[in-house]
Design a protein around this motif. Structure first.
Motif, PDB file in Angstrom:
ATOM      1  N   VAL A  46     -16.515 104.604  16.475  1.00  0.00           N
ATOM      2  CA  VAL A  46     -16.189 103.074  16.855  1.00  0.00           C
ATOM      3  C   VAL A  46     -14.836 102.685  16.588  1.00  0.00           C
ATOM      4  O   VAL A  46     -13.948 102.094  17.350  1.00  0.00           O
ATOM      5  CB  VAL A  46     -17.091 102.066  16.058  1.00  0.00           C
ATOM      6  N   TYR A  50     -12.065 101.897  19.515  1.00  0.00           N
ATOM      7  CA  TYR A  50     -11.334 100.234  19.451  1.00  0.00           C
ATOM      8  C   TYR A  50     -10.200 100.519  18.470  1.00  0.00           C
ATOM      9  O   TYR A  50     -10.175  99.786  17.642  1.00  0.00           O
ATOM     10  CB  TYR A  50     -12.282  99.200  19.137  1.00  0.00           C
ATOM     11  N   ILE A  56     -12.596  95.643  13.859  1.00  0.00           N
ATOM     12  CA  ILE A  56     -13.607  96.829  13.662  1.00  0.00           C
ATOM     13  C   ILE A  56     -12.987  98.059  12.729  1.00  0.00           C
ATOM     14  O   ILE A  56     -13.428  98.925  11.925  1.00  0.00           O
ATOM     15  CB  ILE A  56     -13.759  97.476  15.080  1.00  0.00           C
ATOM     16  N   TYR A 114     -16.107  93.557  19.485  1.00  0.00           N
ATOM     17  CA  TYR A 114     -17.302  93.942  18.513  1.00  0.00           C
ATOM     18  C   TYR A 114     -18.751  93.898  19.155  1.00  0.00           C
ATOM     19  O   TYR A 114     -19.521  94.580  19.019  1.00  0.00           O
ATOM     20  CB  TYR A 114     -17.223  92.800  17.180  1.00  0.00           C
ATOM     21  N   PHE A 117     -19.413  96.696  21.228  1.00  0.00           N
ATOM     22  CA  PHE A 117     -19.939  97.563  20.057  1.00  0.00           C
ATOM     23  C   PHE A 117     -21.485  97.504  20.031  1.00  0.00           C
ATOM     24  O   PHE A 117     -21.916  98.473  19.931  1.00  0.00           O
ATOM     25  CB  PHE A 117     -19.007  97.875  18.942  1.00  0.00           C
TER      26      PHE A 117
END
Length: 158
Positions: A46, A50, A56, A114, A117
């Motif tokens: 992740v 990003y 994040i 987010y 994700f």
């Protein structure tokens, strides 16, 4: 952005709950293991996916994982929650709690990524294993998983 330990855990828990909810709507011994690996892969990647999202980068930093601040933990789940679909409700509640924490502290763009994700965790799990004994059958995404993904997408407003 500063978050206390409880907030960090809440924010990190939402994508974990989403992935687990998708995984457990359609149980299979081998497929569940394959799906758990897919969820882990999403968490590991992740920060790279990003790179400009400070939310994040803060929450899912390698430092937080190494220090144990963010430690993916398997929540206690009852068979009734799995069978009734309440686990998806629980994941949605977890997501809502995390979004509430972020509302005044992250940018709309960061929150949107987010949310993507979180949905990506569920989607990766659903697409990781198919039907059948060893999870290699077709279709990859079962009807139950597709329904749960649809509920997540609606809750995330993406």
């Amino acid at each position: 952005m500063q978050y206390n330990e409880t907030e960090l855990k809440t924010i990190a828990n939402a994508p974990m709950m989403a992935g687990m909810a998708i995984s457990l709507v359609d149980l299979g011994i081998v497929s569940t293991a394959i799906e758990a690996a897919a969820l882990g892969k999403e968490f590991v990647g992740v920060a790279k996916k990003y790179p400009n999202n400070s939310l994040i980068q803060t929450v899912f930093s390698e430092e937080n994982f190494k220090s144990g601040v963010i430690k993916p933990e398997k929540p206690e789940i009852t068979p009734e929650e799995v069978q009734s679909g309440a686990l998806v409700d629980r994941a949605i509640a977890s997501i809502s709690e995390a979004i509430t924490i972020l509302t005044d502290r992250a940018t709309p763009e960061e929150i949107q990524e987010y949310k993507q994700f979180i949905y990506g965790c569920g989607e990766a799990v659903a697409e990781a294993a198919g039907s059948g004994l060893f999870g290699s059958g077709s279709p990859k995404v079962s009807e139950k998983e597709a329904l749960a993904l649809s509920r997540l997408k609606t809750a995330l407003a993406i």
